[in-house]
Design a protein around this motif. Structure first.
Motif, PDB file in Angstrom:
ATOM      1  N   VAL A 249      16.859   2.492  -4.846  1.00  0.00           N
ATOM      2  CA  VAL A 249      16.423   2.203  -6.212  1.00  0.00           C
ATOM      3  C   VAL A 249      14.909   2.338  -6.334  1.00  0.00           C
ATOM      4  N   MET A 250      14.177   1.805  -5.366  1.00  0.00           N
ATOM      5  CA  MET A 250      12.715   1.900  -5.434  1.00  0.00           C
ATOM      6  C   MET A 250      12.231   3.314  -5.134  1.00  0.00           C
ATOM      7  N   ARG A 251      12.952   4.028  -4.315  1.00  0.00           N
ATOM      8  CA  ARG A 251      12.604   5.431  -4.059  1.00  0.00           C
ATOM      9  C   ARG A 251      12.631   6.235  -5.359  1.00  0.00           C
ATOM     10  N   VAL A 252      13.567   5.881  -6.257  1.00  0.00           N
ATOM     11  CA  VAL A 252      13.674   6.563  -7.547  1.00  0.00           C
ATOM     12  C   VAL A 252      12.648   6.039  -8.548  1.00  0.00           C
ATOM     13  N   LEU A 253      12.604   4.713  -8.723  1.00  0.00           N
ATOM     14  CA  LEU A 253      11.799   4.137  -9.787  1.00  0.00           C
ATOM     15  C   LEU A 253      10.328   3.960  -9.417  1.00  0.00           C
ATOM     16  N   GLY A 254      10.052   3.695  -8.155  1.00  0.00           N
ATOM     17  CA  GLY A 254       8.684   3.391  -7.741  1.00  0.00           C
ATOM     18  C   GLY A 254       7.665   4.447  -8.137  1.00  0.00           C
ATOM     19  N   PRO A 255       7.885   5.727  -7.827  1.00  0.00           N
ATOM     20  CA  PRO A 255       6.902   6.746  -8.168  1.00  0.00           C
ATOM     21  C   PRO A 255       6.694   6.929  -9.672  1.00  0.00           C
ATOM     22  N   LEU A 256       7.653   6.445 -10.488  1.00  0.00           N
ATOM     23  CA  LEU A 256       7.556   6.579 -11.940  1.00  0.00           C
ATOM     24  C   LEU A 256       6.996   5.323 -12.608  1.00  0.00           C
ATOM     25  N   ALA A 257       6.683   4.311 -11.798  1.00  0.00           N
ATOM     26  CA  ALA A 257       6.326   3.009 -12.356  1.00  0.00           C
ATOM     27  C   ALA A 257       4.834   2.833 -12.586  1.00  0.00           C
ATOM     28  N   GLY A 258       4.029   3.824 -12.275  1.00  0.00           N
ATOM     29  CA  GLY A 258       2.593   3.704 -12.492  1.00  0.00           C
ATOM     30  C   GLY A 258       1.951   2.591 -11.691  1.00  0.00           C
ATOM     31  N   GLY A 259       2.519   2.289 -10.517  1.00  0.00           N
ATOM     32  CA  GLY A 259       1.973   1.234  -9.680  1.00  0.00           C
ATOM     33  C   GLY A 259       2.407  -0.159 -10.066  1.00  0.00           C
ATOM     34  N   ARG A 260       3.281  -0.290 -11.060  1.00  0.00           N
ATOM     35  CA  ARG A 260       3.665  -1.614 -11.569  1.00  0.00           C
ATOM     36  C   ARG A 260       4.789  -2.274 -10.784  1.00  0.00           C
ATOM     37  N   LEU A 261       5.433  -1.567  -9.858  1.00  0.00           N
ATOM     38  CA  LEU A 261       6.503  -2.127  -9.050  1.00  0.00           C
ATOM     39  C   LEU A 261       6.141  -2.084  -7.577  1.00  0.00           C
ATOM     40  N   ALA A 262       6.578  -3.118  -6.849  1.00  0.00           N
ATOM     41  CA  ALA A 262       6.437  -3.141  -5.399  1.00  0.00           C
ATOM     42  C   ALA A 262       7.744  -3.650  -4.798  1.00  0.00           C
ATOM     43  N   LEU A 263       8.048  -3.202  -3.590  1.00  0.00           N
ATOM     44  CA  LEU A 263       9.239  -3.642  -2.859  1.00  0.00           C
ATOM     45  C   LEU A 263       8.809  -4.148  -1.489  1.00  0.00           C
ATOM     46  N   LEU A 264       9.112  -5.405  -1.219  1.00  0.00           N
ATOM     47  CA  LEU A 264       8.874  -5.987   0.100  1.00  0.00           C
ATOM     48  C   LEU A 264      10.218  -6.383   0.689  1.00  0.00           C
ATOM     49  N   GLN A 265      10.516  -5.897   1.876  1.00  0.00           N
ATOM     50  CA  GLN A 265      11.737  -6.299   2.558  1.00  0.00           C
ATOM     51  C   GLN A 265      11.485  -7.611   3.292  1.00  0.00           C
ATOM     52  N   GLY A 266      12.557  -8.367   3.516  1.00  0.00           N
ATOM     53  CA  GLY A 266      12.390  -9.609   4.248  1.00  0.00           C
ATOM     54  C   GLY A 266      13.583 -10.525   4.115  1.00  0.00           C
ATOM     55  N   ASP A 267      13.461 -11.696   4.743  1.00  0.00           N
ATOM     56  CA  ASP A 267      14.521 -12.691   4.735  1.00  0.00           C
ATOM     57  C   ASP A 267      14.164 -13.843   3.795  1.00  0.00           C
ATOM     58  N   HIS A 268      14.847 -14.963   3.944  1.00  0.00           N
ATOM     59  CA  HIS A 268      14.593 -16.089   3.042  1.00  0.00           C
ATOM     60  C   HIS A 268      13.180 -16.633   3.222  1.00  0.00           C
ATOM     61  N   ALA A 269      12.677 -16.610   4.445  1.00  0.00           N
ATOM     62  CA  ALA A 269      11.310 -17.098   4.671  1.00  0.00           C
ATOM     63  C   ALA A 269      10.307 -16.245   3.909  1.00  0.00           C
TER      64      ALA A 269
ATOM     65  N   TRP B 183       9.469  -7.066  -5.859  1.00  0.00           N
ATOM     66  CA  TRP B 183      10.890  -7.301  -5.610  1.00  0.00           C
ATOM     67  C   TRP B 183      11.134  -7.507  -4.128  1.00  0.00           C
ATOM     68  N   LYS B 184      11.853  -8.594  -3.814  1.00  0.00           N
ATOM     69  CA  LYS B 184      12.315  -8.835  -2.450  1.00  0.00           C
ATOM     70  C   LYS B 184      13.830  -8.969  -2.493  1.00  0.00           C
ATOM     71  N   PRO B 185      14.571  -7.916  -2.117  1.00  0.00           N
ATOM     72  CA  PRO B 185      16.029  -7.997  -2.122  1.00  0.00           C
ATOM     73  C   PRO B 185      16.538  -8.759  -0.899  1.00  0.00           C
ATOM     74  N   ALA B 186      17.786  -9.191  -0.964  1.00  0.00           N
ATOM     75  CA  ALA B 186      18.427  -9.785   0.205  1.00  0.00           C
ATOM     76  C   ALA B 186      18.555  -8.727   1.304  1.00  0.00           C
ATOM     77  N   PRO B 187      18.456  -9.128   2.573  1.00  0.00           N
ATOM     78  CA  PRO B 187      18.617  -8.141   3.651  1.00  0.00           C
ATOM     79  C   PRO B 187      19.920  -7.362   3.556  1.00  0.00           C
ATOM     80  N   GLY B 188      20.981  -8.000   3.059  1.00  0.00           N
ATOM     81  CA  GLY B 188      22.264  -7.309   2.959  1.00  0.00           C
ATOM     82  C   GLY B 188      22.291  -6.199   1.938  1.00  0.00           C
ATOM     83  N   ALA B 189      21.266  -6.103   1.098  1.00  0.00           N
ATOM     84  CA  ALA B 189      21.165  -5.021   0.111  1.00  0.00           C
ATOM     85  C   ALA B 189      19.898  -4.204   0.328  1.00  0.00           C
ATOM     86  N   ALA B 190      19.364  -4.225   1.539  1.00  0.00           N
ATOM     87  CA  ALA B 190      18.095  -3.530   1.812  1.00  0.00           C
ATOM     88  C   ALA B 190      18.207  -2.026   1.584  1.00  0.00           C
ATOM     89  N   ALA B 191      19.334  -1.433   1.955  1.00  0.00           N
ATOM     90  CA  ALA B 191      19.475   0.022   1.844  1.00  0.00           C
ATOM     91  C   ALA B 191      19.542   0.471   0.387  1.00  0.00           C
TER      92      ALA B 191
END
Length: 217
Positions: free
Chosen positions: A159-179, A146-154
């Motif tokens: 959301v990932m702080r909650v779901l990530g540890p329960l996902a068994g490694g199946r979710l990742a979150l990368l922050q970034g811009d359109h590039a 998942w790459k959210p828009a910078p305006g929703a980074a927080a």
């Protein structure tokens, strides 16, 4: 809003979630993040090729190992437990956004996703958290970056702080811009969530979900 969480946001926003843990980015391109009011909130590090490769490798390794995510109902309960903080973060991002039926045990609206992954989810800042929760939970068997828009980074971090540890490694979150999103969209089947269609310079999405959270007056 949880004052400790807010105080730590500058450090929290710096990290990515990959291979089942919060990790320092491998790239070094910084981007300031601000509240809808214009006040500075912190900064993200825009993921690059090495960050994307690490995130993909983590999801694929979890799939090969057969590590299963938590039950969808348990994931939804965990997210609802942070509903008040999540709503506060979304308010700071300029949206009157809330988890549907936050006082009930109802699951979010189900989403049918392609059975090919890891999928890549790019979301506009206006994408409602309800829809995002449904997408993330539905994508866990396949795996998703998942790459959210910078305006929703927080809010995305929470959301990932909650779901990530329960996902068994199946979710990742990368922050970034359109590039970052353009790089990532070429590394997996694209899912887009936002008010309108995906930007025209991205690959054609496998699935587009048009939705917008109400804007705060």
């Amino acid at each position: 809003m949880d004052r400790l969480f807010t105080a730590e946001l500058n450090e929290r926003l710096f990290t990515h979630f990959a291979a089942g843990a919060w990790r320092a980015p491998l790239a070094d391109r910084h981007l300031p993040i601000r509240r809808a009011s214009g006040a500075r909130l912190g900064q993200i590090v825009c993921a690059g090729e090495a960050d994307i490769a690490r995130a993909r490798a983590g999801v694929l390794a979890s799939r090969r190992a057969g590590v299963a995510p938590a039950d969808p109902a348990a994931l939804w309960r965990a997210l609802r437990a942070e509903a008040a903080l999540l709503e506060s973060l979304r308010a700071g991002e300029g949206f009157e956004d809330a988890l549907r039926a936050r006082d009930s045990v109802a699951l979010p609206e189900p989403v049918g996703l392609p059975d090919a992954g890891p999928l890549v989810l790019l979301t506009a800042a206006s994408a409602p958290v309800d829809r995002l929760a449904g997408l993330l939970i539905a994508a866990m068997p396949t795996g998703l970056i998942w790459k959210p828009a910078p305006g929703a980074a927080a809010s995305a971090h929470l959301v990932m702080r909650v779901l990530g540890p329960l996902a068994g490694g199946r979710l990742a979150l990368l922050q970034g811009d359109h590039a970052t999103g353009a790089l990532l969209a070429r590394r997996g089947g694209l899912v887009w969530a936002g008010q309108g269609p995906a930007p025209g310079d991205l690959p054609r999405p496998l699935l587009s979900l048009a939705a917008r959270a109400p804007v705060r007056p």
